[in-house]
Design an enzyme around this catalytic site. Structure first.
Site, PDB file in Angstrom:
ATOM      1  CG  ASN A 111     -13.451  42.096  60.214  1.00 38.16           C
ATOM      2  OD1 ASN A 111     -12.515  42.734  59.717  1.00 38.16           O
ATOM      3  ND2 ASN A 111     -13.486  40.777  60.209  1.00 38.16           N
ATOM      4  CG  HIS A 113     -14.240  36.886  56.950  1.00 39.13           C
ATOM      5  ND1 HIS A 113     -12.978  36.637  57.468  1.00 39.13           N
ATOM      6  CD2 HIS A 113     -14.680  35.707  56.451  1.00 39.13           C
ATOM      7  CE1 HIS A 113     -12.697  35.358  57.303  1.00 39.13           C
ATOM      8  NE2 HIS A 113     -13.707  34.774  56.699  1.00 39.13           N
ATOM      9  CB  SER A 140     -19.522  38.451  55.545  1.00 41.26           C
ATOM     10  OG  SER A 140     -19.804  37.235  54.882  1.00 41.26           O
ATOM     11  CG  ASP A 149     -13.510  36.071  60.865  1.00 37.68           C
ATOM     12  OD1 ASP A 149     -13.354  37.302  60.887  1.00 37.68           O
ATOM     13  OD2 ASP A 149     -12.614  35.288  60.517  1.00 37.68           O
TER      14      ASP A 149
HETATM   15  C1  GRF Z   1      -9.489  41.702  52.603  1.00 38.42           C
HETATM   16  O1  GRF Z   1      -9.703  40.581  51.784  1.00 38.42           O
HETATM   17  C2  GRF Z   1     -10.409  41.668  53.793  1.00 38.42           C
HETATM   18  O2  GRF Z   1     -11.636  41.070  53.527  1.00 38.42           O
HETATM   19  C3  GRF Z   1      -9.637  40.855  54.781  1.00 38.42           C
HETATM   20  O3  GRF Z   1      -8.290  41.211  54.586  1.00 38.42           O
HETATM   21  C4  GRF Z   1      -8.114  41.677  53.268  1.00 38.42           C
HETATM   22  C5  GRF Z   1      -7.535  43.039  53.378  1.00 38.42           C
HETATM   23  O4  GRF Z   1      -7.231  43.589  52.123  1.00 38.42           O
HETATM   24  N1  GRF Z   1     -10.107  41.065  56.124  1.00 38.42           N
HETATM   25  P1  GRF Z   1      -6.947  45.126  51.998  1.00 38.42           P
HETATM   26  O5  GRF Z   1      -5.808  45.443  52.962  1.00 38.42           O
HETATM   27  O6  GRF Z   1      -8.191  45.856  52.333  1.00 38.42           O
HETATM   28  O7  GRF Z   1      -6.533  45.319  50.570  1.00 38.42           O
END
Ligand code: GRF
Length: 219
Positions: A111, A113, A140, A149
């Site tokens: 994932n 984050h 991260s 997370d």
């Molecule tokens: C990103 O900021 C990611 O870190 C978080 O959700 C957002 C998704 O953005 N988990 P995208 O759909 O990849 O533009």
């Protein structure tokens, strides 16, 4: 026969991280092959981007399943199995996964984050970073475990918080780093360079960070 890791990207929204992963994986030498983009909402904008790139897409709507997360995940698992997926990259996937699903994909699901974990898990990370007055913020990539997370951190990238930043400017600075970090981290994972030692992720071939580097590839 392809030896690249058959990878699914799970999305709920615009899919900019998905696009960064697709761009990296367009290189035949990249160790992950994106065989499926799976969304839990039919209106996820990333689906069209994936289709344009010629990547198979699927939608398993989470809403009709209500609180029955296990049934929703069983439907997702069927799609993942149908495409022979061996690795999952969550990229803005906004559903909390059960222990059954995270357990089944233990060590094989990443994932991204938008914070320097363990600071600011959960939502609204940029607003919370601004409210806390931190001077460094970032993103991260971590392995997914049942705790949201909370899994072992693979790589992080930091950005400065500048005077005058608002949520949008800070988010954009972090997002640019996300798009660099995630393809690198997925490559390590797909190439089998990541192992777990005492609950921490160790990357075999990660370059050592320099004193000035803000991007720590997880050594
Ligand atoms: C990103 O900021 C990611 O870190 C978080 O959700 C957002 C998704 O953005 N988990 P995208 O759909 O990849 O533009």
């Amino acid at each position: 026969m392809s030896l690249r890791a058959r990878t699914a990207i799970l999305i709920s929204g615009r899919g900019s991280n998905m696009a960064a992963l697709l761009a990296a994986a367009a290189d035949p030498a990249y160790p992950a092959e994106i065989v499926l983009v799976l969304a839990n909402r039919a209106d996820a904008a990333g689906l069209a981007r994936a289709a344009e790139a010629g990547i198979p897409t699927a939608v398993v709507e989470s809403r009709p399943f209500g609180k029955d997360r296990a049934a929703f995940e069983a439907a997702m698992s069927a799609e993942l199995a149908r495409h022979g997926v061996t690795l999952i990259a969550l990229a803005g996937f906004m559903r909390v996964l059960t222990e059954g699903f995270t357990g089944a994909w233990e060590g094989r699901m990443l994932n991204i984050h938008p914070s320097l974990l363990p600071a600011f898990p959960g939502l609204d990370t940029h607003a919370r970073a601004l409210a806390a007055g931190v001077r460094l913020h970032g993103c991260s990539v971590h392995l997914v475990t049942p705790g949201v997370d909370e899994g072992p951190i693979l790589a992080q990238a930091a950005v400065p918080v500048l005077a005058g930043d608002d949520e949008a400017t800070l988010a954009a600075r972090v997002l640019a780093e996300e798009h660099r970090l995630y393809p690198a981290a997925l490559a390590w994972m797909a190439a089998g360079q990541v192992s777990l030692r005492d609950g921490r992720a160790v990357v075999a071939a990660a370059p050592a960070p320099t004193a000035t580097a803000l991007r720590n590839p997880g050594c």
